[in-house]
Design an enzyme around this catalytic site. Structure first.
Site, PDB file in Angstrom:
ATOM      1  N   TRP A 227      -3.585  -2.011  -1.740  1.00 21.70           N
ATOM      2  CA  TRP A 227      -3.526  -3.224  -2.684  1.00 21.70           C
ATOM      3  C   TRP A 227      -4.060  -4.312  -1.822  1.00 21.70           C
ATOM      4  CZ3 TRP A 227      -0.863  -7.923  -3.503  1.00 21.70           C
ATOM      5  CH2 TRP A 227      -0.893  -8.475  -4.749  1.00 21.70           C
TER       6      TRP A 227
ATOM      7  N   ASN B 275       0.712  -0.048   6.149  1.00 18.59           N
ATOM      8  CA  ASN B 275       1.177  -0.902   5.066  1.00 18.59           C
ATOM      9  C   ASN B 275       2.207  -1.777   5.652  1.00 18.59           C
ATOM     10  OD1 ASN B 275       2.234  -1.699   2.769  1.00 18.59           O
ATOM     11  ND2 ASN B 275       4.072  -0.121   2.765  1.00 18.59           N
ATOM     12  N   GLY B 276       1.680  -3.352   5.426  1.00 19.78           N
ATOM     13  CA  GLY B 276       2.241  -4.500   6.050  1.00 19.78           C
ATOM     14  C   GLY B 276       1.127  -5.343   6.590  1.00 19.78           C
TER      15      GLY B 276
ATOM     16  N   ARG C  91       1.518   1.936  -6.171  1.00 13.64           N
ATOM     17  CA  ARG C  91       1.810   0.906  -5.263  1.00 13.64           C
ATOM     18  C   ARG C  91       0.588   0.064  -4.934  1.00 13.64           C
ATOM     19  NH1 ARG C  91       6.231   2.170  -1.894  1.00 13.64           N
ATOM     20  NH2 ARG C  91       5.622   0.674  -0.540  1.00 13.64           N
TER      21      ARG C  91
ATOM     22  N   LYS D 115       6.098  -8.203 -20.475  1.00 11.65           N
ATOM     23  CA  LYS D 115       5.629  -7.113 -20.698  1.00 11.65           C
ATOM     24  C   LYS D 115       4.231  -7.163 -21.415  1.00 11.65           C
ATOM     25  CE  LYS D 115       7.475  -5.217 -18.727  1.00 11.65           C
ATOM     26  NZ  LYS D 115       8.614  -5.753 -17.813  1.00 11.65           N
TER      27      LYS D 115
ATOM     28  N   GLU E 275       1.585  -8.702 -18.932  1.00  7.46           N
ATOM     29  CA  GLU E 275       1.094  -7.848 -17.845  1.00  7.46           C
ATOM     30  C   GLU E 275       0.399  -6.352 -18.206  1.00  7.46           C
ATOM     31  OE1 GLU E 275       4.178  -6.209 -15.220  1.00  7.46           O
ATOM     32  OE2 GLU E 275       5.915  -6.450 -16.840  1.00  7.46           O
TER      33      GLU E 275
ATOM     34  N   HIS F  95      10.664 -28.824 -28.609  1.00  5.43           N
ATOM     35  CA  HIS F  95      10.165 -29.970 -27.659  1.00  5.43           C
ATOM     36  C   HIS F  95       8.824 -29.622 -27.222  1.00  5.43           C
ATOM     37  CE1 HIS F  95      14.429 -31.017 -28.130  1.00  5.43           C
ATOM     38  NE2 HIS F  95      14.666 -29.781 -27.881  1.00  5.43           N
TER      39      HIS F  95
ATOM     40  N   GLU G 258      11.438 -11.787 -21.282  1.00  8.28           N
ATOM     41  CA  GLU G 258      11.057 -10.186 -20.780  1.00  8.28           C
ATOM     42  C   GLU G 258      10.009  -9.608 -21.726  1.00  8.28           C
ATOM     43  OE1 GLU G 258      10.833  -6.525 -18.904  1.00  8.28           O
ATOM     44  OE2 GLU G 258      11.301  -8.727 -18.116  1.00  8.28           O
TER      45      GLU G 258
ATOM     46  N   LYS H 242       3.431  -1.964  -8.220  1.00 12.20           N
ATOM     47  CA  LYS H 242       4.731  -1.649  -8.532  1.00 12.20           C
ATOM     48  C   LYS H 242       5.701  -2.301  -7.872  1.00 12.20           C
ATOM     49  CE  LYS H 242       7.994   0.094 -10.979  1.00 12.20           C
ATOM     50  NZ  LYS H 242       8.058  -0.375 -12.425  1.00 12.20           N
TER      51      LYS H 242
ATOM     52  N   CYS I 116       0.918  -1.285  -0.089  1.00 13.16           N
ATOM     53  CA  CYS I 116      -0.108  -0.049  -0.021  1.00 13.16           C
ATOM     54  C   CYS I 116       0.903   1.331   0.041  1.00 13.16           C
ATOM     55  CB  CYS I 116      -0.893  -0.134   1.111  1.00 13.16           C
ATOM     56  SG  CYS I 116      -1.773  -1.370   1.436  1.00 13.16           S
TER      57      CYS I 116
END
Ligand code: AGP
Length: 649
Positions: free
Chosen positions: A116, A142-143, A69, A526, A529, A545, A522, A644, A44
């Site tokens: 979040w 936050n936690g 966040r 991208k 997400e 394979h 990568e 983030k 958060c």
């Protein structure tokens, strides 16, 4: 065994003395209880203000800066002079701002939160701030409180009535229950019972001229203004008002009043904490005319890579990394390197393995931090651990660092956010100096992480057997990267055309080989997400394979094939894709042989050292994902379900 001088932390793996004073963070106060192993944490953003100005506009602007966040709900609590008024809503900060224009709240002290959700659904009821039974105490957190259920049961038995499903509400009732002359005394007493992690800010109607702040495990800093003070989860929320910040340590409790601030330890002893200066400008936090932070950060890469290189490349191919805290004799004693990271940082670590093994001739193992910590630790003497993290707050990486430390490893950090927890807990390291990365999808941090790893490989290599010629050549190639990136960005119009072609794709496969296999991973990440298209990155040869079964005329296959010693093998893989009708988007090297008709689209990036080619080949993939996501109307900077910095385990 590599000795690790853990007693005294240095916050400052800064570049050189020119970069300002080395900040020494004092050792953690004796007896401070470290966050318990395996503690989960909410992701958060918290902000608080006390001073002479109206608090609400400052709190709302702070929340906007912190929204990357977490953006499930938002709320604030303000001292109005006639008690505390709380306003909170599910959803985005803008919703709360609109609500407050209808129902304004006035006061010069307050706290706020953007969430979040982990514990309790992302509803208005579970939104922070949380209050005690009488609404006299309000707090944002936050936690995560690991023993919240036990505490809640005990508090309910002694008559407290709970209103939400969250762990955080427990803290408000604990403070209400605690005895003490002052709010800070009650907060300290209440936290004695708490297991878990917190970055929190508390206000009480009894002491309207005060905000009490506490930290254990979650990032919290104080903003020091002129007759006004701030608390925030990170510097982006206070930069508009001040550059002077105090990074709190685990176990710290701070008291902010309109007249000043002080920091206490859990024995209420005054602690001195250094005042640090934020090095980047407000512009870095503004869109600056761009429609999204992600696009701004992609296009910033010529400058950000320049920043990462600045003052670190020496004439004879040596790299100067003052903050590394790894003297030459220790470099020669390294037998093995284990790199710990998550997500995009893990992809950079995979590129780093090629660089370090090639230039420093040290075997490297790259570990998903979240998996590494669950394995039996058989670390051999002479093992150096490196934690890579843009935010410096990723819980899995932090925990993996602790495991590596316990296993006797020296732990370095490659981090972008100054003063972050990983930077504080590492024995030394490298700051990326890439400036704040606001877009949830990491872009400029990835290219700067690869450059930092190349500098580290040079540094270690020159302390070992790397020849001056090879080192000079790589140093020269590194210094050319900012211009080559600028030329690569000129491919954007062509990339937009390709994005229009594949914006409705259902699946995309990314293939790469050698040092560009991580770039395929990568590129796929991208696209996943931010556009929510299913995509997979694969070693090009591995395709035979299994994944080759997926290929049909509708399947887009991105092939990363710069001209290097595996180029011809990737061309063979492209022929296998072409034979099944796959639509190839090839990333190749300008000025070298084209793949011609094999690819439906060919993006030619400038030539550079094969080891550094990922810095260039990734850029078209960043832009492709960006433009496809925009064409699909996705919220590029705040993709669903993401945050983030992931401070939950
Ligand atoms: C990348 O775009 C994502 N935001 C995510 O995978 C990220 O790389 C990961 O969470 C690690 O974050 P860190 O570098 O801040 O530790």
């Amino acid at each position: 065994m590599l000795s690790h001088a853990r007693a005294v932390h240095s916050l400052s793996f800064a570049r050189s003395s020119a970069d300002g004073p080395k900040l020494e963070s004092p050792p953690s106060p004796a007896g401070a209880t470290e966050p318990s192993e395996g503690g989960n944490r909410e992701v958060c953003g918290i902000i608080g203000y006390i001073g002479e100005r109206e608090a609400v506009p400052i709190l709302l602007e702070g929340l906007r800066r912190l929204e990357y966040r977490g953006y499930d709900s938002a709320g604030l609590a303000v001292q109005t002079g006639r008690g505390i008024v709380t306003r909170k809503l599910g959803g985005r900060v803008e919703g709360l701002a609109t609500h407050l224009t209808r129902l304004p709240v006035h006061g010069t002290a307050g706290i706020a939160h953007t969430r979040w959700a982990t514990h309790g659904a992302p509803t208005e009821r579970n939104a922070h701030p949380h209050v005690d039974c009488q609404g006299q105490v309000a707090l944002v957190h936050n936690g995560i409180i690991e023993n919240s259920e036990a505490l809640r049961a005990a508090l309910e038995r002694s008559g407290h009535r709970f209103y939400t499903e969250t762990d955080t509400e427990t803290l408000a009732h604990l403070i209400e229950e605690a005895s003490g002359e002052t709010l800070e005394a009650r907060v300290i007493a209440a936290l004695e019972h708490v297991e878990g992690t917190y970055g929190l800010a508390v206000i009480s109607a009894d002491e309207p001229d005060k905000i009490v702040v506490a930290r254990r495990g979650s990032p919290v800093l104080l903003g020091i203004g002129n007759r006004e003070f701030f608390v925030a989860s990170d510097a982006s929320a206070v930069l508009e008002h001040t550059r002077s910040v105090v990074y709190l340590d685990d176990g710290d409790v701070a008291v902010l009043t309109p007249r000043g601030y002080h920091v206490l330890d859990h024995d209420s002893q005054i602690q001195s904490r250094a005042v640090d200066a934020i090095s980047w400008d407000l512009e870095a936090l503004e869109l600056g005319g761009y429609s999204h932070f992600m696009l701004k950060e992609i296009r910033e890469q010529p400058e950000t890579v320049q920043q990462t290189l600045r003052g670190r490349l020496l004439v004879d191919g040596y790299a100067r990394l003052n903050g590394l805290n790894l003297p030459a004799e220790e470099c020669t004693a390294i037998r093995r390197i284990v790199i710990l990271a998550c997500g995009t940082s893990w992809h950079a670590a995979l590129v780093g393995r090629y660089l370090i093994e090639e230039l420093a001739r040290i075997p490297v193992v790259v570990e998903y931090a979240s998996e590494y910590r669950h394995r039996t630790q058989l670390e051999v003497p002479g093992t150096l651990a490196i934690a890579i993290s843009q935010s410096g707050e990723t819980a899995d990486t932090l925990e993996a660092m602790r495991v590596a430390t316990k296993a006797g490893c020296r732990v370095l950090g490659i981090v972008n956010v100054v003063g972050s927890t990983i930077a504080r807990q590492a024995d030394g390291g490298i700051y990326l100096h890439a400036g704040p990365e606001i877009g949830v999808a990491s872009t400029k941090a990835f290219t700067s992480q690869i450059v930092a790893l190349a500098l580290l490989a040079l540094y270690l290599g020159r302390q070992r057997e790397l020849s001056e010629d090879v080192a000079r050549d790589l140093a020269c190639r590194l210094s050319q990267l900012p211009d080559l990136i600028a030329r690569t960005l000129e491919l954007e119009p062509q990339i937009l055309t390709i994005a229009e072609r594949y914006a409705e794709a259902a699946n995309v496969l990314y293939l790469g080989r050698g040092v560009n296999f991580p770039v395929a991973l990568e590129g796929a990440l991208k696209l996943k997400e931010i556009s929510y298209i299913h995509a997979e990155g694969y070693p090009a040869a591995e395709m035979k394979h299994g994944p080759i079964a997926l290929i049909n005329p509708d399947m887009a296959v991105v092939c990363v094939a710069p001209h290097d010693d595996v180029y011809h093998k990737v061309v063979t893989n492209m022929q296998e894709v072409k034979a099944r009708g796959g639509q190839i988007i090839a990333v190749t090297t300008a000025g070298r042989a084209s793949v011609g008709g094999l690819a439906a689209h060919e993006l030619r990036v400038p030539s550079t050292s094969p080891l550094l080619s990922p810095v260039l080949t990734v850029i078209p993939l960043q832009l492709l994902a960006y433009h496809i996501a925009v064409l699909r109307g996705c919220d590029v900077d705040r993709p669903r379900n993401l945050a983030k910095s992931v401070t939950v385990e």
